[in-house]
Design an enzyme around this catalytic site. Sequence first.
Site, PDB file in Angstrom:
ATOM      1  CG  PHE A  71      -5.030  -7.452  14.606  1.00  0.00           C
ATOM      2  CD1 PHE A  71      -4.423  -8.701  14.667  1.00  0.00           C
ATOM      3  CD2 PHE A  71      -6.141  -7.211  15.407  1.00  0.00           C
ATOM      4  CE1 PHE A  71      -4.917  -9.694  15.510  1.00  0.00           C
ATOM      5  CE2 PHE A  71      -6.640  -8.187  16.253  1.00  0.00           C
ATOM      6  CZ  PHE A  71      -6.032  -9.432  16.307  1.00  0.00           C
ATOM      7  N   PRO A  79       9.811   1.073   9.320  1.00  0.00           N
ATOM      8  CG  PRO A  79      11.045  -0.437  10.590  1.00  0.00           C
ATOM      9  CD  PRO A  79      10.755   1.027  10.435  1.00  0.00           C
ATOM     10  CG  ASN A 136      -0.746   3.958  18.821  1.00  0.00           C
ATOM     11  OD1 ASN A 136      -1.193   3.127  19.605  1.00  0.00           O
ATOM     12  ND2 ASN A 136       0.316   3.703  18.053  1.00  0.00           N
ATOM     13  CG  ASP A 159       1.560   4.132   9.696  1.00  0.00           C
ATOM     14  OD1 ASP A 159       1.809   2.923   9.658  1.00  0.00           O
ATOM     15  OD2 ASP A 159       0.404   4.587   9.791  1.00  0.00           O
TER      16      ASP A 159
HETATM   17  N1  CTP Z   1       2.081  -2.927  11.008  1.00  0.00           N
HETATM   18  C1  CTP Z   1       3.411  -3.248  11.163  1.00  0.00           C
HETATM   19  N2  CTP Z   1       4.360  -2.286  10.989  1.00  0.00           N
HETATM   20  C2  CTP Z   1       4.011  -1.038  10.656  1.00  0.00           C
HETATM   21  C3  CTP Z   1       2.645  -0.697  10.494  1.00  0.00           C
HETATM   22  C4  CTP Z   1       1.703  -1.661  10.682  1.00  0.00           C
HETATM   23  O1  CTP Z   1       3.732  -4.400  11.463  1.00  0.00           O
HETATM   24  N3  CTP Z   1       4.956  -0.116  10.496  1.00  0.00           N
HETATM   25  C5  CTP Z   1       1.087  -3.993  11.135  1.00  0.00           C
HETATM   26  C6  CTP Z   1       0.161  -3.886  12.324  1.00  0.00           C
HETATM   27  O2  CTP Z   1       0.695  -4.576  13.441  1.00  0.00           O
HETATM   28  C7  CTP Z   1      -1.092  -4.572  11.790  1.00  0.00           C
HETATM   29  C8  CTP Z   1      -1.066  -4.246  10.306  1.00  0.00           C
HETATM   30  O3  CTP Z   1       0.272  -3.912   9.995  1.00  0.00           O
HETATM   31  O4  CTP Z   1      -1.001  -5.969  11.903  1.00  0.00           O
HETATM   32  C9  CTP Z   1      -1.961  -3.118   9.862  1.00  0.00           C
HETATM   33  O5  CTP Z   1      -1.754  -1.993  10.679  1.00  0.00           O
HETATM   34  P1  CTP Z   1      -2.643  -0.706  10.441  1.00  0.00           P
HETATM   35  O6  CTP Z   1      -2.213   0.339  11.428  1.00  0.00           O
HETATM   36  O7  CTP Z   1      -4.079  -1.081  10.362  1.00  0.00           O
HETATM   37  O8  CTP Z   1      -2.249  -0.302   8.965  1.00  0.00           O
HETATM   38  P2  CTP Z   1      -1.146   0.585   8.386  1.00  0.00           P
HETATM   39  O9  CTP Z   1      -0.118  -0.255   7.745  1.00  0.00           O
HETATM   40  O10 CTP Z   1      -0.637   1.546   9.400  1.00  0.00           O
HETATM   41  O11 CTP Z   1      -1.956   1.308   7.220  1.00  0.00           O
HETATM   42  P3  CTP Z   1      -2.916   2.592   7.310  1.00  0.00           P
HETATM   43  O12 CTP Z   1      -2.410   3.429   8.460  1.00  0.00           O
HETATM   44  O13 CTP Z   1      -2.759   3.204   5.990  1.00  0.00           O
HETATM   45  O14 CTP Z   1      -4.308   2.070   7.556  1.00  0.00           O
END
Ligand code: CTP
Length: 409
Positions: free
Chosen positions: A326, A306, A211, A279
């Site tokens: 975040f 995870p 990304n 994700d």
């Molecule tokens: N995060 C994490 N591990 C993951 C996914 C996200 O630790 N597998 C953490 C990111 O570092 C951030 C927060 O979760 O602090 C939110 O990440 P974000 O990408 O905004 O959210 P997602 O959990 O991916 O949810 P969505 O994609 O549905 O918005």
Amino acid sequence: MGARADRSVLLVVCGGIAAYKALELIRRLRENGIRVRTVLTEGGARFVTPLSLQALSGERVFSDLFSLTDESEMGHIALSRSSDLIVVCPATADILARMSAGLADDLATTVLLATDTPVLAAPAMNARMWQHPATQANIATLAARGVAFVGPETGLMACNEHGPGRLAEPDSILAAILARLDGAQPLAGRRALVTAGPTHEPIDPVRYLANRSSGTQGYAIARALAAAGADVTLVSGPTTLPDPQGVHIVRVETARAMLAACMQALPCDIAVCTAAVADWHVDEAPQKIKKTAGQPPPALRLVPNPDILATLSQPSPARPRLVVGFAAETEHVVEHATAKRLRKGCDWIVANDVSPESGIMGGAENEIDLIDAAGCTHWPRLDKTQVAQRLVARITAFFNAPHVDGHTP
Ligand code: CTP
């Protein structure tokens, strides 16, 4: 650390529209038991009066290089060495240029040239003046000579233009002064974990999913935590950024490796998860996937990764006392981030708009909403370094607050 009772600052007030904020600064310094003497430049006197400075500081104001009375009572050389710190606030483009050139044609520049006392400058000027190569060269020269800076901040200025150049808030200037006077490292003895950057999820031995995260915000937070004295582990996905100084860095590729490195870094007091973690990972092909004529393109089978933030937030004896996530959103930023905070179980969430038109993901600036159990605070658009410093100031306040309950004090 116990503060010395006899600390003193020599405040050089220059001619800028932000000079009025020097008055607030004097008040705050005196509340903190710090003696303040002031030097008012000719330009400064067009914005604030000697009488206001005198009334607030409780001291006479020095303003004339050639005043015989001053020279008999305290010469400019003695004045330049009479305090623990010289603070130039506001530091105009003009005084920075004159300091850089080593001019000594008024009391302020003479004091600044004659001194062996540490100097802290709080710049304030129009954004174009700040960005001008001449000003930037002067800043670089002064920084190389050991002058410290606080601000400027980015925002709307008195001239109605938006950009970097606003005087730092009196609170930030006060914090910078206290840090220098007391050698304060408010997070000394605390362990912090920061995740940053993207993850790379291999598809086959030569391809991966990634990304647009650059890691800039996370690296800035790691640096700011280290500057506040914390013992910082930065777990970083692939970035082009250099290793921040004074930080233990662990470089990883995948979300699974990032989680393993985070678990290794526990126990810690603070976790800040800025990483844009993928994700999903791909059910990885052991060999390079080949095109086969006449066959449909291969489908990627995605497997959930995870969730590092949710894992770190789970109640357990090893849970960091403060977990900050975040939220990267492209619409309904505050609503989505508020729900995400609850879903993931972190204490605070920093919400930002990562839609391409915001220019935040991969850019130098950030505009965030800080959400905690008590609600939401919007911050103006700031350089990512400033966001990091403000966030660390909040984290420091959290740990200094008498009641540590996960709310932003
Ligand atoms: N995060 C994490 N591990 C993951 C996914 C996200 O630790 N597998 C953490 C990111 O570092 C951030 C927060 O979760 O602090 C939110 O990440 P974000 O990408 O905004 O959210 P997602 O959990 O991916 O949810 P969505 O994609 O549905 O918005």
